[in-house]
Write a protein that holds these residues in place. Structure first.
Motif, PDB file in Angstrom:
ATOM      1  N   ALA A 174      -1.370  -0.271  -6.284  1.00  0.00           N
ATOM      2  CA  ALA A 174      -2.764  -0.624  -6.016  1.00  0.00           C
ATOM      3  C   ALA A 174      -3.266  -1.726  -6.952  1.00  0.00           C
ATOM      4  O   ALA A 174      -4.129  -2.527  -6.582  1.00  0.00           O
ATOM      5  CB  ALA A 174      -3.645   0.615  -6.142  1.00  0.00           C
ATOM      6  N   ALA A 215      -4.550   0.147   2.908  1.00  0.00           N
ATOM      7  CA  ALA A 215      -4.602   1.100   1.794  1.00  0.00           C
ATOM      8  C   ALA A 215      -5.570   2.237   2.105  1.00  0.00           C
ATOM      9  O   ALA A 215      -5.304   3.407   1.810  1.00  0.00           O
ATOM     10  CB  ALA A 215      -5.024   0.375   0.516  1.00  0.00           C
ATOM     11  N   ARG A 266      -4.439   6.154   2.314  1.00  0.00           N
ATOM     12  CA  ARG A 266      -5.076   7.175   1.468  1.00  0.00           C
ATOM     13  C   ARG A 266      -5.658   8.289   2.331  1.00  0.00           C
ATOM     14  O   ARG A 266      -5.580   9.465   1.999  1.00  0.00           O
ATOM     15  CB  ARG A 266      -6.172   6.543   0.613  1.00  0.00           C
ATOM     16  N   HIS A 315      -4.941  -5.799   3.819  1.00  0.00           N
ATOM     17  CA  HIS A 315      -4.305  -5.027   2.744  1.00  0.00           C
ATOM     18  C   HIS A 315      -5.197  -3.852   2.343  1.00  0.00           C
ATOM     19  O   HIS A 315      -4.718  -2.712   2.189  1.00  0.00           O
ATOM     20  CB  HIS A 315      -4.052  -5.943   1.546  1.00  0.00           C
ATOM     21  N   GLU A 316      -6.489  -4.106   2.167  1.00  0.00           N
ATOM     22  CA  GLU A 316      -7.398  -3.037   1.752  1.00  0.00           C
ATOM     23  C   GLU A 316      -7.601  -2.019   2.874  1.00  0.00           C
ATOM     24  O   GLU A 316      -7.670  -0.813   2.626  1.00  0.00           O
ATOM     25  CB  GLU A 316      -8.742  -3.641   1.332  1.00  0.00           C
ATOM     26  N   SER A 321       0.850  -1.185   0.000  1.00  0.00           N
ATOM     27  CA  SER A 321       0.000   0.000   0.000  1.00  0.00           C
ATOM     28  C   SER A 321       0.880   1.227   0.000  1.00  0.00           C
ATOM     29  O   SER A 321       1.576   1.503   0.981  1.00  0.00           O
ATOM     30  CB  SER A 321      -0.898   0.004   1.247  1.00  0.00           C
TER      31      SER A 321
END
Length: 459
Positions: free
Chosen positions: A70, A148, A152, A144-145, A57
């Protein structure tokens, strides 16, 4: 000529697809993105082609490198497994768009892998539904998401990766870091070694405008002399706001170890006009040290206008899975080996470990496990031996040795013998004394001392 025609037809076919399509070669480089994928990414296809797509990420929000990161497929795809994952991209406008992507490996195992094709859904995924489903999921893909999402969310503010998480104490720390970054007040950052004091200090100094920040000058207080302090302050004053437009920062590392003479000099310097800010990091609160007579009270007050207390990792263990995923992906970014994350069993073992070295120790453990791992995930066998030793020690706690106080032990034995003698003599003290080999007055005194009889006039 025929091959070129076929290739051109294939490109036209993929460009006509309603959803994003992209292709990676066996070195994880992007070979092709169709028009829909370029539109989703918010940049030209030519900017993405040739970018290496490693599974991590990115700390950046936009740009070809961040987009390539990504778009990376889960590492197990490179072993020949098909997979579906959520990919979120922040386009040129900064708005994040998430889509489900199906990854198809072009090979059956690592040795014959020619590349990977990603087929994205033509429809956006519901971001609210995704965040809800990921909130409690600790699988590597979900972590992981989530990672991220956090990066962000925070990338436009300040770089505080080590302060990620949902623990109440760490949420408070992030608010304080943001407050401190927006001011020029002196800041005291308190926390045990390895808790991320240096990361918080840098986040406060660089704030939202890293490119225009003044100089950050760290000083190791255990080694700091009065002469070095004076020289440093003069240089900082010259190179601060006059050069960059923003004041510099003097960072006092382990400030509790300052020599008394240097403390006195620093108080004099702070009394005058300053063109720089102060950040002090310590293991214990300066006000508490001052109350105990171990630090100057006036200097403690001057340095702790804003006090930020970092919790130990053991105090926010619920954030460990996300932090462990962060360090896995940092290793992915630095090397060719790409891992998806940790197995549930490995996370369970890490959650039991006491973490005396806090977050920095976790980073070291994950780096060692990443190097040892042979599969797509870190499993218990990949963890350093000290983790297993700690678990073994917890499963077999040391038995506390009972201290034997000889006098108490002999008194209990004597009491038991006297009780037996009195029972055998049916309460006759003279007979009981004879059985015990002592005089009647001595037996009576022991009965009173042991609480076996009330004291009365003995004849």
């Amino acid at each position: 000529m025929a091959l070129r025609t076929v290739a051109a037809d294939l490109v036209r076919l993929l460009d006509a697809a309603a959803g994003p399509v992209y292709v990676l070669d066996d070195q994880r480089r992007i070979l092709f993105v169709n028009d829909a994928c370029a539109a989703w990414a918010g940049c030209a296809a030519g900017e993405l082609v040739g970018q290496e797509s490693r599974y991590h990420s990115s700390g950046e929000v936009t740009g070809p490198a961040a987009i390539a990161a990504a778009l990376a497929p889960p590492p197990e795809v490179w072993t020949g497994q098909r997979a579906r994952a959520v990919v979120s991209l922040a386009g040129a406008s900064g708005n994040v768009v998430a889509r489900h992507v199906d990854f198809v490996p072009l090979g059956t195992d690592v040795l014959d892998m020619a590349g990977v094709i990603g087929f994205g859904s033509p429809h956006e995924a519901n971001q609210g539904t995704l965040e809800g489903s990921l909130a409690t999921d600790e699988s590597p893909r979900a972590l992981h998401e989530r990672l991220a999402h956090w990066r962000r969310k925070l990338a436009g503010q300040y770089h505080i990766d080590r302060l990620l998480g949902e623990n109440a104490a760490i949420r408070q720390v992030r608010k304080q870091v943001e407050l401190a970054a927006a001011s020029t007040a002196s800041v005291s950052i308190v926390g045990p070694p390895g808790s991320g004091r240096q990361h918080a200090a840098r986040a406060i100094h660089y704030g939202r405008a890293a490119q225009t920040a003044g100089p950050l000058v760290p000083l190791a207080c255990p080694l700091l002399s009065a002469n070095l302090l004076e020289t440093t302050l003069r240089a900082l004053a010259r190179s601060g706001a006059a050069v960059t437009g923003r004041p510099g920062t003097l960072w006092l590392c382990d400030v509790e170890d300052l020599d008394d003479e240097v403390q006195q000099q620093l108080v004099r310097e702070l009394a005058g006009k300053r063109t720089f800010r102060m950040i002090a990091t310590s293991r214990e609160p300066l006000t508490a040290l001052a109350a105990a007579g171990k630090f100057r009270a006036d200097l403690a007050c001057a340095l702790a206008t804003i006090e930020i207390r970092l919790p130990p990792l053991a105090g926010r263990i619920e954030d460990l899975p996300l932090l462990a995923q962060l360090f896995v992906e940092e290793q992915n970014r630095q090397g060719t080996k790409q891992l998806a994350g940790l197995s549930p069993e490995a996370l369970d073992r890490l959650a039991i470990y006491p973490w005396p070295g806090n977050i920095e120790e976790l980073a070291e453990v994950i780096a060692a496990a990443h190097q040892s791992a042979e599969g797509p995930r870190i499993v218990p066998a990949d963890l350093p031996a000290k983790i297993q030793y700690s678990l073994d020690a917890a499963a077999r706690p040391r038995r506390v040795e009972e201290t034997i106080v000889l006098e108490d032990f002999l008194a209990r034995i004597e009491e038991e013998l006297i009780r037996r003698a009195m029972a055998q003599a049916k309460g006759n003290k003279t007979k009981a004394a004879r059985l015990l080999g002592m005089t009647r007055p001595r037996l009576y005194r022991r009965l009173v001392q042991l609480g076996l009889e009330e004291a009365e006039e003995e004849t």
